[in-house]
Scaffold this motif. Structure first.
Motif, PDB file in Angstrom:
ATOM      1  N   TYR A 194       0.785  -1.172   0.174  1.00 46.11           N
ATOM      2  CA  TYR A 194       0.057   0.067  -0.040  1.00 46.11           C
ATOM      3  C   TYR A 194       0.757   1.323  -0.010  1.00 46.11           C
ATOM      4  O   TYR A 194       0.492   2.081  -0.578  1.00 46.11           O
ATOM      5  N   ALA A 195       1.848   1.300   0.446  1.00 45.89           N
ATOM      6  CA  ALA A 195       2.960   2.345   0.626  1.00 45.89           C
ATOM      7  C   ALA A 195       3.483   2.732  -0.596  1.00 45.89           C
ATOM      8  O   ALA A 195       3.348   3.642  -1.115  1.00 45.89           O
ATOM      9  N   SER A 196       3.609   1.644  -1.598  1.00 50.03           N
ATOM     10  CA  SER A 196       4.281   1.643  -2.887  1.00 50.03           C
ATOM     11  C   SER A 196       3.022   2.124  -3.541  1.00 50.03           C
ATOM     12  O   SER A 196       3.692   2.893  -4.786  1.00 50.03           O
ATOM     13  N   VAL A 197       1.879   2.098  -3.452  1.00 55.20           N
ATOM     14  CA  VAL A 197       0.793   2.688  -4.374  1.00 55.20           C
ATOM     15  C   VAL A 197       0.859   4.193  -3.880  1.00 55.20           C
ATOM     16  O   VAL A 197       0.795   4.953  -4.912  1.00 55.20           O
ATOM     17  N   LEU A 198       0.781   4.401  -2.706  1.00 53.87           N
ATOM     18  CA  LEU A 198       0.630   5.614  -2.058  1.00 53.87           C
ATOM     19  C   LEU A 198       1.757   6.822  -2.618  1.00 53.87           C
ATOM     20  O   LEU A 198       1.607   7.908  -2.718  1.00 53.87           O
ATOM     21  N   LYS A 199       2.961   6.209  -2.641  1.00 53.76           N
ATOM     22  CA  LYS A 199       4.175   7.019  -2.792  1.00 53.76           C
ATOM     23  C   LYS A 199       3.849   7.686  -4.344  1.00 53.76           C
ATOM     24  O   LYS A 199       4.482   8.682  -4.464  1.00 53.76           O
ATOM     25  N   PHE A 218       7.707  24.540   0.486  1.00 56.60           N
ATOM     26  CA  PHE A 218       6.635  23.834   0.282  1.00 56.60           C
ATOM     27  C   PHE A 218       6.374  22.298   0.223  1.00 56.60           C
ATOM     28  O   PHE A 218       5.797  21.713   0.668  1.00 56.60           O
ATOM     29  N   GLN A 219       7.402  22.045  -0.835  1.00 54.30           N
ATOM     30  CA  GLN A 219       7.621  20.579  -1.070  1.00 54.30           C
ATOM     31  C   GLN A 219       7.869  19.810  -0.015  1.00 54.30           C
ATOM     32  O   GLN A 219       7.568  18.728   0.325  1.00 54.30           O
ATOM     33  N   ALA A 220       8.775  20.420   0.962  1.00 53.55           N
ATOM     34  CA  ALA A 220       9.240  19.780   2.163  1.00 53.55           C
ATOM     35  C   ALA A 220       8.072  19.516   3.080  1.00 53.55           C
ATOM     36  O   ALA A 220       7.868  18.584   3.532  1.00 53.55           O
ATOM     37  N   ILE A 221       7.194  20.565   3.300  1.00 53.25           N
ATOM     38  CA  ILE A 221       5.844  20.510   3.996  1.00 53.25           C
ATOM     39  C   ILE A 221       4.950  19.391   3.293  1.00 53.25           C
ATOM     40  O   ILE A 221       4.486  18.550   4.107  1.00 53.25           O
ATOM     41  N   LEU A 222       4.772  19.161   1.885  1.00 54.07           N
ATOM     42  CA  LEU A 222       4.149  18.673   1.381  1.00 54.07           C
ATOM     43  C   LEU A 222       4.722  16.718   1.430  1.00 54.07           C
ATOM     44  O   LEU A 222       3.768  16.024   1.859  1.00 54.07           O
ATOM     45  N   VAL A 223       5.705  16.759   1.292  1.00 52.94           N
ATOM     46  CA  VAL A 223       6.281  15.328   1.759  1.00 52.94           C
ATOM     47  C   VAL A 223       6.295  15.016   3.134  1.00 52.94           C
ATOM     48  O   VAL A 223       5.809  13.711   3.644  1.00 52.94           O
ATOM     49  N   SER A 224       6.588  15.649   3.995  1.00 50.13           N
ATOM     50  CA  SER A 224       6.415  15.560   5.312  1.00 50.13           C
ATOM     51  C   SER A 224       4.933  15.099   5.666  1.00 50.13           C
ATOM     52  O   SER A 224       4.767  14.243   6.584  1.00 50.13           O
ATOM     53  N   ASN A 225       3.769  15.885   5.205  1.00 48.67           N
ATOM     54  CA  ASN A 225       2.662  15.379   5.552  1.00 48.67           C
ATOM     55  C   ASN A 225       2.222  14.322   4.575  1.00 48.67           C
ATOM     56  O   ASN A 225       1.474  13.415   5.242  1.00 48.67           O
ATOM     57  N   SER A 226       2.808  13.729   3.553  1.00 47.40           N
ATOM     58  CA  SER A 226       2.563  12.842   2.744  1.00 47.40           C
ATOM     59  C   SER A 226       3.099  11.490   3.470  1.00 47.40           C
ATOM     60  O   SER A 226       2.096  10.539   3.790  1.00 47.40           O
ATOM     61  N   ILE A 227       4.035  11.556   4.400  1.00 49.04           N
ATOM     62  CA  ILE A 227       4.649  10.353   4.943  1.00 49.04           C
ATOM     63  C   ILE A 227       3.855  10.058   6.424  1.00 49.04           C
ATOM     64  O   ILE A 227       3.215   8.947   6.689  1.00 49.04           O
ATOM     65  N   LYS A 239      -3.488  -3.448  10.392  1.00 53.12           N
ATOM     66  CA  LYS A 239      -3.246  -3.137  11.941  1.00 53.12           C
ATOM     67  C   LYS A 239      -2.347  -4.097  12.624  1.00 53.12           C
ATOM     68  O   LYS A 239      -1.625  -3.790  13.787  1.00 53.12           O
ATOM     69  N   ASP A 240      -2.242  -5.167  12.290  1.00 51.08           N
ATOM     70  CA  ASP A 240      -1.548  -6.357  12.921  1.00 51.08           C
ATOM     71  C   ASP A 240      -0.048  -6.376  12.617  1.00 51.08           C
ATOM     72  O   ASP A 240       0.757  -6.993  13.019  1.00 51.08           O
ATOM     73  N   ASP A 241       0.417  -5.549  11.636  1.00 46.58           N
ATOM     74  CA  ASP A 241       2.117  -5.912  11.255  1.00 46.58           C
ATOM     75  C   ASP A 241       2.848  -4.487  11.883  1.00 46.58           C
ATOM     76  O   ASP A 241       2.087  -3.469  11.964  1.00 46.58           O
ATOM     77  N   GLU A 242       3.854  -4.974  12.372  1.00 47.89           N
ATOM     78  CA  GLU A 242       4.694  -3.995  12.828  1.00 47.89           C
ATOM     79  C   GLU A 242       5.490  -3.253  11.789  1.00 47.89           C
ATOM     80  O   GLU A 242       6.130  -3.971  10.731  1.00 47.89           O
ATOM     81  N   ARG A 243       5.745  -1.851  11.786  1.00 44.30           N
ATOM     82  CA  ARG A 243       6.287  -1.332  10.898  1.00 44.30           C
ATOM     83  C   ARG A 243       7.003  -0.001  11.449  1.00 44.30           C
ATOM     84  O   ARG A 243       6.421   0.707  12.456  1.00 44.30           O
ATOM     85  N   ASN A 244       8.109   0.563  10.973  1.00 42.00           N
ATOM     86  CA  ASN A 244       8.639   1.862  11.265  1.00 42.00           C
ATOM     87  C   ASN A 244       8.546   2.674   9.649  1.00 42.00           C
ATOM     88  O   ASN A 244       8.994   2.519   8.903  1.00 42.00           O
ATOM     89  N   ILE A 245       7.417   3.681   9.836  1.00 43.68           N
ATOM     90  CA  ILE A 245       7.152   4.263   8.619  1.00 43.68           C
ATOM     91  C   ILE A 245       8.396   5.158   7.943  1.00 43.68           C
ATOM     92  O   ILE A 245       8.298   5.778   6.904  1.00 43.68           O
ATOM     93  N   GLN A 246       9.176   5.523   8.757  1.00 47.41           N
ATOM     94  CA  GLN A 246      10.476   6.032   8.454  1.00 47.41           C
ATOM     95  C   GLN A 246      11.594   5.024   8.037  1.00 47.41           C
ATOM     96  O   GLN A 246      12.619   5.597   7.382  1.00 47.41           O
ATOM     97  N   TYR A 250       9.284   2.828   3.135  1.00 46.46           N
ATOM     98  CA  TYR A 250       8.098   3.553   3.110  1.00 46.46           C
ATOM     99  C   TYR A 250       8.515   5.056   2.952  1.00 46.46           C
ATOM    100  O   TYR A 250       8.631   5.662   1.824  1.00 46.46           O
ATOM    101  N   LEU A 251       9.421   5.890   3.994  1.00 47.30           N
ATOM    102  CA  LEU A 251       9.999   7.147   3.543  1.00 47.30           C
ATOM    103  C   LEU A 251      10.867   7.087   2.474  1.00 47.30           C
ATOM    104  O   LEU A 251      10.877   8.016   1.711  1.00 47.30           O
ATOM    105  N   GLY A 252      11.805   6.505   2.363  1.00 42.81           N
ATOM    106  CA  GLY A 252      12.871   6.364   1.350  1.00 42.81           C
ATOM    107  C   GLY A 252      12.370   6.277   0.114  1.00 42.81           C
ATOM    108  O   GLY A 252      12.744   7.035  -0.843  1.00 42.81           O
TER     109      GLY A 252
END
Length: 337
Positions: A194-199, A218-227, A239-246, A250-252
């Motif tokens: 799902y992260a691959s779709v959303l990015k 603004f690009q910085a604000i946009l991307v920080s809000n996107s993550i 909900k049941d999977d553990e992840r670090n969105i950073q 995901y973030l990369g």
């Protein structure tokens, strides 16, 4: 079962003939390995054999065609392969499989597709499980950050391999690692898909803002809000999977897709921001911007989950409701901080 996921001699088949498929093939042939390769068009195969490179994509990458068995018949390709790496644009996956008569239930499926199956509104791993009887333990997915063009140049790149069967993920990650490609593993299949779709969706938003001449601030604000928006959605749907969105997957992947000159989704968005219509942008690019399809799919999925997603909504309004980009992004600037 153990041997199934540790046998490095199992035959790999690349499913697709585009730029990402070509990059994956280059990786899969590390250390002189032979591969099978399925492409729909026989003329592309014939030109490839004659020239030693893909005539349509990443033509700078040279291959030893003696180590490649090409197929234009999908059923033959699958019959003689154990590990199938699907690297087609997600909107074309069903078209590739329409002639399929061979069962996939005994195959290992690796999805390098960074998109969602339109109409079905399903991530690729769910699609193979539901419609092709592939067991969850036989499926893995690949996530970036990794552009095909940089793989072609052998620039240092990173991939994450995700599978509920960690032995499978580790086997494949070890198999494709090389001097310019580092790998890691995770069990968060749904989150990564799902992260691959959303990015891709957020990269379109980034491109639109670039086309409208919004600056780096603004690009910085946009991307920080996107993550953060991405994190809210994947946490709600998985909900049941553990992840670090950073983490890199995901973030990369979001960062490289939002900022890179190689990003077709950012390019597509930039054209929209500059005043091109959706149709003319797609025509001019001659490549698939998967975020266009992903925007509609995630919008429809989110009708059930009702996650706050103002950036997704802005993209949807621009791409599908034909709201002027300058108006919609102006509204968005008041919703994010």
């Amino acid at each position: 079962m153990k041997e199934k996921f540790t046998n490095k001699d199992r035959k790999v088949c690349i499913m697709g003939g585009g730029s990402w498929a070509t990059a994956i093939a280059k990786i899969a042939m590390t250390n002189g390995r032979h591969i099978n390769w399925y492409m729909r068009r026989q003329e592309q195969i014939d030109q490839f054999k004659a020239s030693g490179f893909n005539p349509s994509y990443l033509s700078s990458v040279r291959f030893d065609v003696k180590k490649i068995k090409f197929y234009s018949n999908i059923n033959l390709a699958i019959r003689y392969s154990d590990i199938l790496i699907f690297a087609t644009p997600s909107p074309f996956l069903k078209q590739h499989l329409v002639k399929l008569t061979k069962s996939l239930s005994d195959k290992i499926i690796i999805s390098a597709i960074k998109g969602i199956v339109p109409d079905e509104n399903m991530i690729v791993s769910d699609y193979f499980q539901k419609y092709h009887d592939v067991k969850e333990e036989n499926i893995a997915v690949i996530a970036g950050p990794c552009h095909a063009e940089e793989v072609a140049l052998e620039r240092l790149s990173y991939l994450t391999v995700a599978s509920k069967n960690l032995k499978l993920a580790e086997m494949f990650a070890t198999r494709i690692a090389n001097s310019y490609l580092k790998t890691s593993t995770t069990t968060d299949v749904r989150g990564i898909e799902y992260a691959s779709v959303l990015k891709n969706v957020y990269a379109i938003a980034s491109g639109i803002c670039h086309g409208l001449k919004y600056g780096d601030n603004f690009q910085a604000i946009l991307v920080s809000n996107s993550i953060r928006e991405m994190g809210r959605f994947v946490d709600a749907i998985s909900k049941d999977d553990e992840r670090n969105i950073q983490d890199a997957a995901y973030l990369g992947d979001l960062l490289v897709t939002s900022y890179s000159k190689f990003s077709r989704n950012r390019t597509f968005g930039s054209m929209i921001g500059k005043g091109y219509s959706v149709r003319s942008s797609q025509f001019e690019m001659e490549m698939i911007a998967e975020g266009y399809f992903g925007t509609k799919c995630i919008k429809e999925i989110n009708e059930e989950y009702k996650v706050d997603m103002p950036i997704l909504d802005a993209c949807y309004n621009i791409l599908y409701e034909r709201i002027a980009p300058n108006i919609e992004i102006k509204v968005l600037t008041e919703k994010i901080r």
